[in-house]
Design an enzyme around this catalytic site. Sequence first.
Site, short mmCIF file in Angstrom:
data_model
loop_
_atom_site.label_atom_id
_atom_site.label_comp_id
_atom_site.label_asym_id
_atom_site.label_seq_id
_atom_site.Cartn_x
_atom_site.Cartn_y
_atom_site.Cartn_z
N GLU A 75 0.81 -1.22 0.00
CA GLU A 75 0.00 0.00 0.00
C GLU A 75 0.84 1.27 0.00
O GLU A 75 0.73 2.11 0.88
CB GLU A 75 -0.95 0.00 1.23
CG GLU A 75 -2.07 -1.01 1.13
CD GLU A 75 -3.18 -0.59 0.18
OE1 GLU A 75 -3.03 0.42 -0.55
OE2 GLU A 75 -4.22 -1.27 0.17
N GLU A 85 -4.18 -10.30 -0.32
CA GLU A 85 -5.06 -10.24 0.86
C GLU A 85 -6.47 -10.56 0.38
O GLU A 85 -6.92 -10.03 -0.63
CB GLU A 85 -5.05 -8.85 1.50
CG GLU A 85 -3.70 -8.49 2.08
CD GLU A 85 -3.64 -7.05 2.64
OE1 GLU A 85 -4.69 -6.48 3.01
OE2 GLU A 85 -2.51 -6.52 2.68
C1 IPT Z 1 -5.22 -3.58 3.57
C2 IPT Z 1 -3.84 -3.50 4.15
O1 IPT Z 1 -2.89 -3.91 3.22
C3 IPT Z 1 -3.68 -4.31 5.39
O2 IPT Z 1 -2.49 -3.92 6.01
C4 IPT Z 1 -4.84 -4.12 6.31
O3 IPT Z 1 -4.92 -2.80 6.69
C5 IPT Z 1 -6.09 -4.49 5.59
O4 IPT Z 1 -6.25 -3.67 4.48
C6 IPT Z 1 -7.33 -4.30 6.43
O5 IPT Z 1 -7.30 -4.93 7.65
S1 IPT Z 1 -5.46 -2.09 2.70
C7 IPT Z 1 -7.13 -1.83 2.39
C8 IPT Z 1 -7.31 -0.46 1.83
C9 IPT Z 1 -7.70 -2.79 1.44
#
Ligand code: IPT
Length: 922
Positions: A406, A468
């Site tokens: 990010e 993710e």
């Molecule tokens: C995404 C991040 O990469 C991760 O660190 C964490 O914050 C997660 O979201 C949420 O728990 S970023 C998000 C804008 C998709």
Amino acid sequence: MSATYYADFAPGSGRRAPRAALHSDAPCIDLSGTWRFHLSGSADAPADFAAPGFDDSGWLVLPVPSHWPLYGHGSPWYTNVAYPFPLDPPRPPEDNPTGDHRRTFDLPPGWSGDVVLRFDGVESCAKVWLNGTELGHFTGSRLPTEFEVGHVLRPGRNVLAVRVHQWSGGSYLEDQDQWWLPGIFRGVTLLRRPPGALDDVFVRADYDHATGAGTLRVDASTPAVVSVPELGIAGLATGSAVTVPVEPWSAESPRLYAATVATDGETVSLRVGFRTVSIVDGVLLVNGEPLALRGVNRHEFHPDFGRAVPYETMRADVLLMKQHNVNAVRTSHYPPHPAFLDLCDEAGLWVVGECDLETHGFLFAGWRDNPSDDPRWREAYLDRMRRTVERDKNHPSVVLWSLGNESHTGANLAATAAWTRERDPSRPVHYEGDHDCEYVDVRSEMYASHKETAAISEQTTIPFVQCEYAHAMGNGPGGLAEYVALFDRHPRCAGGFVWEWIDHGLRHPELEFAYGGDFDEPLHDGNFVIDGLLFPDRTPSPGLLDVKKAYEPVRFTFGPDGLTVTAVRGDLSGLRFEWTVEPGEAGVFEVPATGGTVPLPAFRADGEVWLTVRAVLAADTAWAHAGHEVAWAQHRLNAPAPMPAPVPSSRLLRTDGGYALGPAAFDRTGRLTTLSGRPVAGPRLQLWRPPTDNDRIGRLHETWLAMGLHRLTERFDDVEAGEELVVRTRAAAAATDRAVRVAYRWVPLERAVALHVDLDPEGAWPEPIAKLAIAFTLPRTLDHVRWFGLGPGESYPDTGLAARAGRFHATVDELQTPYIRPQENGRRAGVRWATLTDAAGDGVKITGAEPFGLTVRRWSDAALAAATHRNQLVAGEHIELSVDVGHHGIGTASCGPGTLPNYELFLNKTAFTFVLEPVKLG
Ligand code: IPT
């Protein structure tokens, strides 16, 4: 602008070149332990403490490694995307907690010559003095730093002084979603560098799956000799290659070969794993096989120690991952403690090694001045990636390098990718933020919906990874099985990593586990830091059990020819196959290592009976004992006998208070008052649930509040007393004109009553509702629950993959899933019948004409919804029983897509039946 070291773009000064983390026979001194500590609120206090003669006897003591806010000095601060200081790179805020650390150590005799001082992790910026001589400074919290110290060491007593600033220029590159926790949180070591020292070693161990040969080549900073006794390799010169038959390394079969690299002065021990990562026709391969990443994102976290994670905890993480069929880890969002990667090599986990980099908060400035595209930060970007790659390059487990997280996009990231590829062409480069795939080798997304996942998997020409997905915040993640099915289907989709491994709840004396805001932070993101598959104390949550099921490496399919067993990853050798039929029948069956179809014995059974088949470990492994269950499936052998048609067996009686019908008594308005003389109040229509994090953050809960579902009132309109008791009500919320017309029809049975419920919506109900249930209030003593249905854990329409059909029992307390921020939880699904009894076995039984959802609590839904921490849930005077015929799915709308359409719940005209009866269990 000041160029003070802690307010600078430069990553450090005076440091040695980055190199591999190595296990060496050269002597070293562990400088962990009790240090002297002094905290000040300003970064600029005179550094007189660095002088060897400084008297620190009045200072506090602090363990190293540690984060000082976890020892009562200042407090932790949680933000997700937002920076906790104004954006004015590279300047940190004025209020800059600064921890001065001091310790002495005695140099053993013979420690002359070159010596190196290593820091494995300090947040966020440190300046270092040895015996009063300044060595330099560094940023890069989760990265190693080394200084030459031989020239300043003295025989006998030495004084090490370290000034640590919580905030620095480096903080702009460390905006990860986690607690801000300053301190020397990883080890500090003094390393003797003998003459002929081997500073750096780079092992390349490729595997040719066509020939079964491994090619080993070791490059070293000093010419040295390589030996791998098990392979008959001896005296191989560094820089030259040898090819020999080997067994390859994989997550399923993590074959390592002990090796040494030696000069006259130093011997380094390594464990070599042979494997080759390649991309062929857009498919990510290891050793010629498609890589199926069934992963999790892992932050380093411990509820007492923050990111100063004890070795045993790292080991516990690796074992828990393996035991739950996780085969891959993304080290979000920084290199982990180096020992963690040794454990991954050993146990077998594919690793995406991620650099310590995130600049997410520049989003709020429209990415203006984002470091990723600002030449002034270029050196810092390269420095961070160099320190990542150089440290971890010898781990067979690391199969992808990730530039960070990010940080939007820009030239510095492109430069970092180019450097990485040049330095280590053997691993593809990952970075999610390069959406156009200009400088990465794999396409990456986070939180793509199922539909997007399918579309990208079909369209992409390069491997696709979901770095993710399936946000595990609170109750959930929902929709996991559908994601994994997509991963399985599309060869170019290499899989994904659930967000995230563990809840970052910090142990707290009153709240049990604290999250954002619990330390009065002026700006924070609440419980968004509580979004893991493990509770903070590492108890698996229902989400992890679902991951285990979704990530099973073995698939069972029941068909007319018997049971087909397929290996999804690896093969079936090492597994034993068992079957059971409740109650009491059990056996084993043989399956070839490559899978196949086996006939099943003929089972005879009355009533609803389930066959359970299981794949268990045949022998102990490094990560679990023989008998550990790896995969399972169930097959219903017999359909349940249909519920007998209700035959009225007693007559309705009018009583002083109202009505009596078999064991049930009612007041004049038709409300149930007792069952067999035991107070039972109800039924009440329920359309709401205490919001999950997904309901709340995904804002579906706003809709439910606007509909008034949480404050439904039920008006008793009419009682019709004939053969049966028919009670008509109208359930509606204040200020709304829509309603549900309800008819409760009570029919006497032998020692029981049947309750037929007819629902007829009045007005339009276009939005989803939370749940469709009727509720009863029972005496608090009925706290033993037995049921036949899915269990033992909770299930919602799109979760509960781990739940299986069977007979279960639990106390009411055990039925609660202790989510750190309380929310809807604990429902058991597919229930045929349930009993709630007291310690003597007396109580009530409820049977559904159709399988139903069962929720039993000691508090009201309102109390559950109002609680922000577990400690606020206090047992009330009653037990609340809710039996539902539907729940809205859980989804992952706290970060990602909501509930899939087939798990949505809408209110329609409907009818359902339950039977209530008193029971006495033997
Ligand atoms: C995404 C991040 O990469 C991760 O660190 C964490 O914050 C997660 O979201 C949420 O728990 S970023 C998000 C804008 C998709």
